[in-house]
Design a protein around this motif. Structure first.
Motif, PDB file in Angstrom:
ATOM      1  N   ARG A  42     105.763 112.740  36.662  1.00 11.74           N
ATOM      2  CA  ARG A  42     105.008 111.513  36.374  1.00 11.74           C
ATOM      3  C   ARG A  42     103.579 111.578  36.881  1.00 11.74           C
ATOM      4  O   ARG A  42     102.770 110.754  36.545  1.00 11.74           O
ATOM      5  CB  ARG A  42     105.720 110.295  36.982  1.00 11.74           C
ATOM      6  CG  ARG A  42     106.910 109.878  36.137  1.00 11.74           C
ATOM      7  CD  ARG A  42     107.784 108.901  36.895  1.00 11.74           C
ATOM      8  NE  ARG A  42     107.237 107.559  36.892  1.00 11.74           N
ATOM      9  CZ  ARG A  42     107.698 106.594  37.668  1.00 11.74           C
ATOM     10  NH1 ARG A  42     108.676 106.841  38.504  1.00 11.74           N
ATOM     11  NH2 ARG A  42     107.178 105.399  37.616  1.00 11.74           N
ATOM     12  N   MET A  47      97.768 108.645  39.455  1.00  7.74           N
ATOM     13  CA  MET A  47      97.791 107.186  39.529  1.00  7.74           C
ATOM     14  C   MET A  47      97.104 106.702  40.805  1.00  7.74           C
ATOM     15  O   MET A  47      96.514 105.630  40.835  1.00  7.74           O
ATOM     16  CB  MET A  47      99.235 106.689  39.532  1.00  7.74           C
ATOM     17  CG  MET A  47     100.063 107.219  38.381  1.00  7.74           C
ATOM     18  SD  MET A  47     101.733 106.563  38.524  1.00  7.74           S
ATOM     19  CE  MET A  47     102.583 107.640  37.394  1.00  7.74           C
ATOM     20  N   ARG A  51      92.385 104.596  44.137  1.00  9.57           N
ATOM     21  CA  ARG A  51      93.005 103.283  44.364  1.00  9.57           C
ATOM     22  C   ARG A  51      92.740 102.787  45.779  1.00  9.57           C
ATOM     23  O   ARG A  51      92.701 103.558  46.725  1.00  9.57           O
ATOM     24  CB  ARG A  51      94.513 103.379  44.135  1.00  9.57           C
ATOM     25  CG  ARG A  51      94.872 103.491  42.679  1.00  9.57           C
ATOM     26  CD  ARG A  51      94.736 102.151  42.007  1.00  9.57           C
ATOM     27  NE  ARG A  51      94.619 102.288  40.557  1.00  9.57           N
ATOM     28  CZ  ARG A  51      94.411 101.259  39.747  1.00  9.57           C
ATOM     29  NH1 ARG A  51      94.299 100.048  40.235  1.00  9.57           N
ATOM     30  NH2 ARG A  51      94.307 101.444  38.451  1.00  9.57           N
TER      31      ARG A  51
ATOM     32  N   GLY B  12     110.839 107.106  34.610  1.00 14.24           N
ATOM     33  CA  GLY B  12     110.700 105.893  35.400  1.00 14.24           C
ATOM     34  C   GLY B  12     111.423 106.082  36.714  1.00 14.24           C
ATOM     35  O   GLY B  12     111.807 107.200  37.062  1.00 14.24           O
ATOM     36  N   CYS B  84     107.780 100.089  32.377  1.00 19.14           N
ATOM     37  CA  CYS B  84     107.539 101.432  31.833  1.00 19.14           C
ATOM     38  C   CYS B  84     107.953 101.494  30.373  1.00 19.14           C
ATOM     39  O   CYS B  84     107.263 102.083  29.539  1.00 19.14           O
ATOM     40  CB  CYS B  84     108.306 102.490  32.625  1.00 19.14           C
ATOM     41  SG  CYS B  84     107.765 102.651  34.329  1.00 19.14           S
ATOM     42  N   ILE B  90     103.301 101.488  35.127  1.00 24.56           N
ATOM     43  CA  ILE B  90     102.511 102.268  36.077  1.00 24.56           C
ATOM     44  C   ILE B  90     102.359 103.721  35.612  1.00 24.56           C
ATOM     45  O   ILE B  90     101.363 104.373  35.920  1.00 24.56           O
ATOM     46  CB  ILE B  90     103.168 102.129  37.476  1.00 24.56           C
ATOM     47  CG1 ILE B  90     102.114 102.182  38.558  1.00 24.56           C
ATOM     48  CG2 ILE B  90     104.250 103.143  37.695  1.00 24.56           C
ATOM     49  CD1 ILE B  90     102.525 101.452  39.806  1.00 24.56           C
ATOM     50  N   ASN B  91     103.317 104.216  34.825  1.00 18.13           N
ATOM     51  CA  ASN B  91     103.213 105.594  34.317  1.00 18.13           C
ATOM     52  C   ASN B  91     101.911 105.825  33.569  1.00 18.13           C
ATOM     53  O   ASN B  91     101.349 106.915  33.601  1.00 18.13           O
ATOM     54  CB  ASN B  91     104.350 105.898  33.333  1.00 18.13           C
ATOM     55  CG  ASN B  91     105.685 106.048  34.012  1.00 18.13           C
ATOM     56  OD1 ASN B  91     105.748 106.301  35.204  1.00 18.13           O
ATOM     57  ND2 ASN B  91     106.751 105.897  33.254  1.00 18.13           N
ATOM     58  N   LEU B  93      99.028 104.853  34.028  1.00 18.95           N
ATOM     59  CA  LEU B  93      97.819 105.070  34.821  1.00 18.95           C
ATOM     60  C   LEU B  93      97.339 106.516  34.711  1.00 18.95           C
ATOM     61  O   LEU B  93      96.145 106.789  34.772  1.00 18.95           O
ATOM     62  CB  LEU B  93      98.092 104.754  36.296  1.00 18.95           C
ATOM     63  CG  LEU B  93      97.954 103.313  36.759  1.00 18.95           C
ATOM     64  CD1 LEU B  93      98.270 103.238  38.239  1.00 18.95           C
ATOM     65  CD2 LEU B  93      96.561 102.792  36.478  1.00 18.95           C
ATOM     66  N   LYS B  94      98.292 107.432  34.568  1.00 12.57           N
ATOM     67  CA  LYS B  94      97.896 108.848  34.519  1.00 12.57           C
ATOM     68  C   LYS B  94      97.058 109.136  33.280  1.00 12.57           C
ATOM     69  O   LYS B  94      96.269 110.070  33.276  1.00 12.57           O
ATOM     70  CB  LYS B  94      99.117 109.766  34.575  1.00 12.57           C
ATOM     71  CG  LYS B  94      99.872 109.910  33.259  1.00 12.57           C
ATOM     72  CD  LYS B  94     100.824 111.105  33.259  1.00 12.57           C
ATOM     73  CE  LYS B  94     101.418 111.265  31.864  1.00 12.57           C
ATOM     74  NZ  LYS B  94     102.375 112.330  31.717  1.00 12.57           N
ATOM     75  N   CYS B 135     108.241  94.748  36.675  1.00 20.79           N
ATOM     76  CA  CYS B 135     108.466  95.933  37.497  1.00 20.79           C
ATOM     77  C   CYS B 135     108.816  95.504  38.907  1.00 20.79           C
ATOM     78  O   CYS B 135     107.947  95.160  39.669  1.00 20.79           O
ATOM     79  CB  CYS B 135     107.236  96.832  37.518  1.00 20.79           C
ATOM     80  SG  CYS B 135     107.511  98.328  38.499  1.00 20.79           S
ATOM     81  N   PRO B 136     110.119  95.483  39.225  1.00 22.61           N
ATOM     82  CA  PRO B 136     111.217  95.789  38.321  1.00 22.61           C
ATOM     83  C   PRO B 136     111.490  94.604  37.385  1.00 22.61           C
ATOM     84  O   PRO B 136     110.994  93.517  37.629  1.00 22.61           O
ATOM     85  CB  PRO B 136     112.401  95.980  39.276  1.00 22.61           C
ATOM     86  CG  PRO B 136     112.094  95.046  40.410  1.00 22.61           C
ATOM     87  CD  PRO B 136     110.594  95.060  40.553  1.00 22.61           C
ATOM     88  N   THR B 202     100.209  91.396  40.376  1.00 24.01           N
ATOM     89  CA  THR B 202      99.671  92.664  39.889  1.00 24.01           C
ATOM     90  C   THR B 202      99.736  92.751  38.370  1.00 24.01           C
ATOM     91  O   THR B 202      99.325  93.741  37.793  1.00 24.01           O
ATOM     92  CB  THR B 202     100.491  93.834  40.466  1.00 24.01           C
ATOM     93  OG1 THR B 202     101.866  93.611  40.130  1.00 24.01           O
ATOM     94  CG2 THR B 202     100.337  93.932  41.974  1.00 24.01           C
ATOM     95  N   LYS B 232      89.808  98.174  37.689  1.00 27.18           N
ATOM     96  CA  LYS B 232      90.895  99.011  38.226  1.00 27.18           C
ATOM     97  C   LYS B 232      92.114  98.164  38.535  1.00 27.18           C
ATOM     98  O   LYS B 232      93.242  98.535  38.228  1.00 27.18           O
ATOM     99  CB  LYS B 232      90.415  99.674  39.521  1.00 27.18           C
ATOM    100  CG  LYS B 232      89.858 101.047  39.289  1.00 27.18           C
ATOM    101  CD  LYS B 232      89.949 101.834  40.571  1.00 27.18           C
ATOM    102  CE  LYS B 232      89.300 103.179  40.379  1.00 27.18           C
ATOM    103  NZ  LYS B 232      88.336 103.461  41.419  1.00 27.18           N
ATOM    104  N   THR B 235      94.107  97.329  35.530  1.00 31.19           N
ATOM    105  CA  THR B 235      94.837  98.413  34.865  1.00 31.19           C
ATOM    106  C   THR B 235      96.126  98.786  35.585  1.00 31.19           C
ATOM    107  O   THR B 235      96.932  99.534  35.038  1.00 31.19           O
ATOM    108  CB  THR B 235      93.997  99.706  34.761  1.00 31.19           C
ATOM    109  OG1 THR B 235      93.603 100.101  36.074  1.00 31.19           O
ATOM    110  CG2 THR B 235      92.809  99.535  33.870  1.00 31.19           C
ATOM    111  N   LEU B 236      96.343  98.283  36.797  1.00 37.13           N
ATOM    112  CA  LEU B 236      97.442  98.787  37.631  1.00 37.13           C
ATOM    113  C   LEU B 236      98.765  98.907  36.855  1.00 37.13           C
ATOM    114  O   LEU B 236      99.380  99.966  36.837  1.00 37.13           O
ATOM    115  CB  LEU B 236      97.609  97.882  38.859  1.00 37.13           C
ATOM    116  CG  LEU B 236      98.568  98.354  39.944  1.00 37.13           C
ATOM    117  CD1 LEU B 236      98.179  99.730  40.486  1.00 37.13           C
ATOM    118  CD2 LEU B 236      98.591  97.358  41.092  1.00 37.13           C
ATOM    119  N   PHE B 237      99.185  97.827  36.193  1.00 42.41           N
ATOM    120  CA  PHE B 237     100.416  97.891  35.396  1.00 42.41           C
ATOM    121  C   PHE B 237     100.122  97.792  33.897  1.00 42.41           C
ATOM    122  O   PHE B 237     101.037  97.686  33.089  1.00 42.41           O
ATOM    123  CB  PHE B 237     101.375  96.759  35.791  1.00 42.41           C
ATOM    124  CG  PHE B 237     102.122  97.039  37.057  1.00 42.41           C
ATOM    125  CD1 PHE B 237     103.317  97.753  37.028  1.00 42.41           C
ATOM    126  CD2 PHE B 237     101.624  96.632  38.287  1.00 42.41           C
ATOM    127  CE1 PHE B 237     104.006  98.028  38.199  1.00 42.41           C
ATOM    128  CE2 PHE B 237     102.300  96.911  39.464  1.00 42.41           C
ATOM    129  CZ  PHE B 237     103.495  97.612  39.426  1.00 42.41           C
TER     130      PHE B 237
END
Lengths: 435, 244
Positions: A42, A47, A51, B12, B84, B90-91, B93-94, B135-136, B202, B232, B235-237
């Protein structure tokens, strides 16, 4: 007999995450015995980059739902070390109580829901509802109580809310804590003792397999270490947490998206059995006698006994939770504002014993309190080389059994480690370039 | 005939699946109304077809794409469960980082050993019939959807801001306590659980349909957050939902 084996258990069940067991034997010679980790990575590092320190634990708790409390607390400790944030005695006690709750819940989940069906020749916990309803109901009650610890103190047992850098956004009332204490005494402890009795009756079905290895856990002078301590190796003694990279020595293998780790030997073990081997003298008396009654001996080298060590820890953690609540009551609960004023910016490293073993978080912050480098080393990743080494010794020892029996023994072995595969591949070390 | 129900996990943390096992008080009642035919995290059995498939986690590799097609083909109703699966969470974000450099830093010369894709929600690949956000995922929310499905009712929809639930609960506004919070644009249905515990929102359930991104940015910058920081935070979630 020159046996040929070609085993491929695709997406092993009753573990967290995706792994395959692959064993190949040709003419009696073992060529491969691996746990292949196929969970997609992941890239949590990507990520975390840039931050703020207030977001780090929100992100890293999402590495794993089962271990979210452990990740969150370890993350907070690393951030606080990096930014020079002191926390109060009350904060430490509440966090220790959360770790107890997380350990009880995870150990109950593994012992009853994931491992026990193997002992009873069932394929899941669901058919046991018909045949062993009282045991299933007890397991659910124990899980509920453990989750209530998380819900009361952290707001939620999965992806906790209130623990933040420097303290808690909100704390429970003393009335709520004393009600929890009553429940731990009147319901939790009797259920834990009943669990020991159930496990005694199943202990004879635990396979006899022994392979000494290096056992690594936290260790300190004051308690059976979960929250803090030094890194203890059963081979070479203690090392400061700051020097963890000299212990974990991670390396890439082609059959696993999660890196492997090794230290003094080709592999080492972390988790409940490593903690038992290194720290058993610091368990409560009741936990020690539970261990004796289930046949868990000092210097146990049988990985199938990890589940038994987890049951011993359930007793210990319930008693320890009761003690921590008494400490909090003696201290007098106070609403405290989290201390979020950094006194420095730099690198911070922390370690916690989470249910599956020693967990490291390591962050470096810039002067604006943003992450520029991050590394987490996960218990399951540290156990992977040891699981492979166990399989390589086990297969030749049981080669005369039928193939389904061999597969079952291997599945049970991997499950005994309670591997958390999502965790193990979801974060890997990386240094970011500045800017 | 009880409906045949299955649970699947993609990329996840499996926290949403775990949350179902955390229905300790309701689990036995739930099991009385459905047949769980596949749930790899806790059982060995597998099945050929499903009336309802609950899918947790997102898409992040070619193998995920193939597997979700197979599951969709064999499912009557497919429910995306958790951030997710619903919007990338959150995935995703990458996706906002140069992933090749990260792969190289993590795996070194083995960077192309493991195939990876940008993180995507399930709906980017196959049709999703229903969703449980968060989340969750919130447990009460899941139970409501579950009951609606089993009894053939319409599950609830939430398209109002977290602030609405926060006000209903009479929480003190976190902006008054020196924090900043994404409540004004984030989708409710969570009972404002985080602000209720004194922690900022969030946006883990995504944003409301007609959210005003510019106004949210202005609120955040008015409270001393730089534009860069504010973006920023948003964008977190919701890395897939923020245009900025």
């Amino acid at each position: 007999m020159k046996k040929n084996l070609n085993i491929n258990v695709h997406h092993l069940t009753r573990v967290e995450g995706h792994g395959n067991i692959v064993v190949n034997m040709r003419d009696g010679v073992l060529e491969t015995a691996h746990l292949n980790i196929v969970e997609p990575p992941r890239f949590f590092e990507a990520m975390l980059k840039g931050r703020k320190f207030t977001e780090a634990a929100i992100i890293t708790s999402r590495i794993c739902g089962i271990c979210s409390l452990g990740h969150q607390i370890t993350s907070l400790k690393a951030t606080e070390a990096a930014l020079g944030l002191e926390v109060s005695e009350q904060t430490v006690l509440l966090r220790k109580l959360l770790i107890m709750g997380a350990t009880i819940q995870s150990n109950v989940l593994h012992a009853y829901f994931l491992a026990a069906p193997d002992f009873l020749n069932a394929t899941s916990v669901f058919p046991l509802i018909a045949t062993h309803k009282d045991v299933v109901v007890r397991a659910l009650r124990m899980k509920r109580l453990a989750n209530e610890i998380g819900e009361l103190i952290a707001g939620r047992a999965v992806h906790p809310i209130t623990p933040v850098p420097g303290g808690f956004t909100q704390i429970p009332s003393s009335h709520e804590l004393s009600a929890l204490r009553e429940k731990l005494i009147n319901e939790g402890l009797p259920d834990a003792i009943a669990t020991v009795e159930t496990m005694q009756s199943l202990a004879s079905t635990i396979p006899q397999f022994h392979r000494p290895t290096e056992y690594i856990s936290l260790k300190n002078d004051t308690d059976y270490a979960f929250y803090d301590g030094e890194i203890c190796s059963s081979d070479v003694g203690n090392t400061a947490v700051e020097n963890y990279l000299g212990i974990t020595n991670e390396f890439v293998v082609t059959h696993s998206t999660s890196k492997h780790a090794k230290h003094n030997r080709g592999a080492y073990m972390v988790g409940a059995l490593a903690r038992w081997n290194n720290n058993q003298s610091q368990l409560t008396d009741q936990a020690k006698s539970a261990a004796r009654s289930m046949g868990l001996t000092p210097d146990c080298h049988n990985p199938y006994m990890i589940t038994i060590a987890q049951v011993v820890e359930i007793i210990h953690c319930i008693e320890e939770s009761i003690r921590i609540i008494e400490c909090l009551t003696d201290l007098g609960l106070k609403q405290e504002r989290p201390n979020q004023t950094p006194t420095r910016f730099g690198r911070g490293i922390s370690a916690t014993e989470v249910p599956r073993g020693i967990l490291f978080h390591d962050y470096t912050y810039d002067v604006q309190g943003r992450i520029i480098a991050a590394n987490c080393v996960i218990p399951t990743g540290q156990n992977l080389a040891n699981i492979d080494a166990d399989m390589q010794k086990l297969v030749p020892e049981i080669v005369e059994k039928t193939e389904p029996e061999i597969v079952h023994a291997l599945e049970m072995l991997v499950r005994a480690y309670d591997p958390c595969i999502s965790c193990s591949v979801h974060i890997l070390d990386v240094e970011f370039n500045h800017g | 005939m009880k409906p045949k129900v299955a649970f699947f996990d993609f990329t996840g943390c499996e926290g949403c699946q775990l949350n179902k096992l955390n229905f300790e008080n309701e689990l036995l009642d739930i099991l009385a109304h459905v047949d769980i035919v596949e749930f790899r995290e806790v059982m060995d059995e597998r099945a050929d077809s499903y009336d309802i498939a609950f899918v947790e986690g997102g898409i992040s590799s070619p193998a995920c794409v193939e597997r979700i097609h197979d599951i969709r083909r064999r499912s009557k109703i497919l429910v995306a469960m958790g951030a997710c699966a619903v919007n990338g969470g959150i995935n995703a974000l990458k996706n906002r980082q140069p992933i090749d450099a990260v792969r190289e830093a993590v795996y070194g010369e083995d960077k192309y050993l493991f195939a990876t894709l940008p993180a995507m929600p399930i709906s980017a690949v196959v049709k999703v019939d229903l969703e449980v956000r968060g989340c969750p995922m919130s447990q009460p929310d899941f139970l409501k959807l579950f009951k609606a499905l089993v009894f053939g009712k319409q599950p609830p929809k939430y398209d109002y801001a977290v602030c609405v639930e926060c006000k209903l609960n009479e929480n003190e506004c976190l902006f008054n306590t020196g924090q900043v919070c994404l409540g004004p644009i984030s989708r409710g249905g969570c009972e404002a659980i985080c602000p209720g515990f004194g922690q900022f929102c969030t946006g883990c359930r995504g944003f409301v349909e007609d959210m005003n991104e510019a106004a949210m940015l202005k609120i955040l910058t008015d409270h001393g957050v730089s534009r860069d920081e504010a973006r920023k935070q948003m964008t977190l979630f919701n890395a897939t939902e923020v245009s900025v």
